[in-house]
Design a protein around this motif. Structure first.
Motif, PDB file in Angstrom:
ATOM      1  N   THR A   3      52.534  33.955  38.411  1.00 59.58           N
ATOM      2  CA  THR A   3      51.520  33.482  39.330  1.00 59.58           C
ATOM      3  C   THR A   3      51.951  32.210  40.046  1.00 59.58           C
ATOM      4  OG1 THR A   3      50.494  32.264  37.526  1.00 59.58           O
ATOM      5  CG2 THR A   3      49.677  34.472  37.931  1.00 59.58           C
ATOM      6  N   PRO A   6      51.630  33.277  45.513  1.00 57.66           N
ATOM      7  CA  PRO A   6      51.555  34.630  46.073  1.00 57.66           C
ATOM      8  C   PRO A   6      52.509  34.858  47.236  1.00 57.66           C
ATOM      9  CG  PRO A   6      49.355  33.805  45.604  1.00 57.66           C
ATOM     10  CD  PRO A   6      50.306  32.648  45.372  1.00 57.66           C
ATOM     11  N   SER A  65      47.779  37.405  54.778  1.00 54.16           N
ATOM     12  CA  SER A  65      46.348  37.237  54.969  1.00 54.16           C
ATOM     13  C   SER A  65      45.989  37.588  56.409  1.00 54.16           C
ATOM     14  CB  SER A  65      45.926  35.803  54.655  1.00 54.16           C
ATOM     15  OG  SER A  65      46.626  34.895  55.473  1.00 54.16           O
ATOM     16  N   HIS A  91      46.968  44.356  46.854  1.00 58.41           N
ATOM     17  CA  HIS A  91      46.565  43.246  45.988  1.00 58.41           C
ATOM     18  C   HIS A  91      47.139  41.935  46.502  1.00 58.41           C
ATOM     19  CE1 HIS A  91      44.639  45.783  43.140  1.00 58.41           C
ATOM     20  NE2 HIS A  91      45.732  46.264  42.573  1.00 58.41           N
ATOM     21  N   ARG A  94      45.340  40.722  49.650  1.00 57.86           N
ATOM     22  CA  ARG A  94      44.007  40.165  49.404  1.00 57.86           C
ATOM     23  C   ARG A  94      44.090  38.784  48.777  1.00 57.86           C
ATOM     24  NH1 ARG A  94      43.207  45.569  47.233  1.00 57.86           N
ATOM     25  NH2 ARG A  94      42.254  46.894  48.836  1.00 57.86           N
ATOM     26  N   ARG A  95      45.157  38.537  48.033  1.00 55.57           N
ATOM     27  CA  ARG A  95      45.284  37.263  47.336  1.00 55.57           C
ATOM     28  C   ARG A  95      46.126  36.245  48.098  1.00 55.57           C
ATOM     29  NH1 ARG A  95      41.876  36.991  42.789  1.00 55.57           N
ATOM     30  NH2 ARG A  95      41.713  39.092  41.924  1.00 55.57           N
ATOM     31  N   ASN A 202      45.559  39.766  39.393  1.00 56.97           N
ATOM     32  CA  ASN A 202      45.007  38.505  38.893  1.00 56.97           C
ATOM     33  C   ASN A 202      46.086  37.419  38.923  1.00 56.97           C
ATOM     34  OD1 ASN A 202      42.281  39.496  37.835  1.00 56.97           O
ATOM     35  ND2 ASN A 202      43.697  40.864  36.781  1.00 56.97           N
ATOM     36  N   TYR A 204      46.104  34.286  39.351  1.00 55.16           N
ATOM     37  CA  TYR A 204      45.829  32.953  38.818  1.00 55.16           C
ATOM     38  C   TYR A 204      45.327  33.007  37.378  1.00 55.16           C
ATOM     39  CZ  TYR A 204      46.344  31.839  43.722  1.00 55.16           C
ATOM     40  OH  TYR A 204      46.833  31.725  44.997  1.00 55.16           O
TER      41      TYR A 204
END
Length: 302
Positions: A3, A6, A65, A91, A94-95, A202, A204
């Motif tokens: 993490t 991203p 993004s 994924h 979106r992050r 996920n 983070y």
């Protein structure tokens, strides 16, 4: 780390996917014999995806993004992404955004009593529940017997009340894991890919980040497969093990997400009647009935 940023994850993933595609495979001419990059060039990916070169360069630098679903679909088609890779790309999109998103601790999710009753309703099939980090959260009696090498006090150091974790067993107790899993190399590859998929969902999650850091520090095998950037979905399949009591078992696996408990997976192992594996499960059940029944799988070390 899983993490870290991203944008870094996006960059490394897209570069690795275009590097594996030869121009001829994408239906493009390969001019000259000495290409300076492996696989497709950025401008070739942009051409195949129907976007400008500048726009694709921005995407590969981690700026996904705002990209529409149509653009992401076109990019997935250009890079010939499979179902898992496409899901991972979405994924990441979106992050994506400025680095340094909020960290969150996601401790092991308590398993509802009703789910434990579901597990116990499979008297002839090993059944267990895990999360996306491969924490073993609950088991029935046959699953505890089947995974006794993983659930037992093992050479993998662990905090006293940390749940058993299949990934730690596979990578940090490689000799024991290779003796138990017939297809240890494949399982090791697939597990890293599934953990990377979870990191995409996920990014983070502090517990996941800590697990990836622990595995990266302790296992060259994990580092190798993590660096591949591969991703996989949880799917049905075949699990072959060598049990110290029941012997060789070739089990059919059904892995199902639990909609009422997001992030949890129900895994059930079966074998066709009349096969050596079915006989082995019967032997395993007899052996398990003679053992002291432990508490729910949240206590097991590993």
């Amino acid at each position: 780390m899983a993490t870290s940023d991203p944008r870094t994850e996006i960059r490394d993933f897209l570069r690795s996917r275009r590097a594996r595609i030869a121009p001829e495979r994408a239906g493009l001419p390969a001019y000259g014999g000495n290409r300076r990059v492996a696989g497709l060039r950025r401008e070739e990916v942009a051409l195949l995806a129907g976007v400008s070169v500048d726009y694709y360069v921005r995407m590969e630098r981690g700026r996904l993004s705002g990209a529409s679903d149509g653009v992401l679909d076109a990019l997935a088609s250009a890079l010939r992404l499979d179902e898992a890779e496409r899901a991972y790309l979405f994924h990441l999109a979106r992050r994506s955004g400025p680095p340094g998103g909020p960290r969150s601790r996601r401790p092991p999710v308590p398993v509802r009593p009703a789910l434990q009753r579901v597990l116990d309703a499979f008297p002839d099939a090993p059944a267990w529940i895990c999360d996306g980090r491969y924490d073993v959260l609950a088991t029935n009696h046959l699953a505890r017997a089947l995974y006794s090498p993983l659930l037992a006090d093992s050479p993998v150091p662990a905090a006293p009340r940390r749940p058993a974790n299949t990934a730690r067993f596979v990578y940090l107790a490689p000799a024991e894991a290779a003796a138990f899993f017939v297809d240890h190399d494949r399982i090791a590859r697939d597990m890293a890919a599934k953990l990377r998929m979870e990191a995409g969902r996920n990014p983070y999650d502090e517990e996941l980040s800590a697990l990836v850091g622990e595995l990266s520090t302790g296992s060259a095998l994990f580092r190798r497969w993590w660096a591949s950037q591969d991703v996989r979905l949880h799917r049905s399949g075949r699990k072959r093990v060598r049990h110290p009591v029941a012997g060789r078992l070739d089990l059919d696996v059904e892995s199902m997400e639990l909609p009422a408990d997001p992030g949890l997976l129900l895994n059930v192992y079966t074998a066709p009647a009349g096969t050596p594996t079915a006989d082995g499960l019967a032997l395993l059940a007899s052996w398990a009935s003679g053992r002291e029944r432990p508490t729910t799988g949240t206590r097991a070390p590993g």
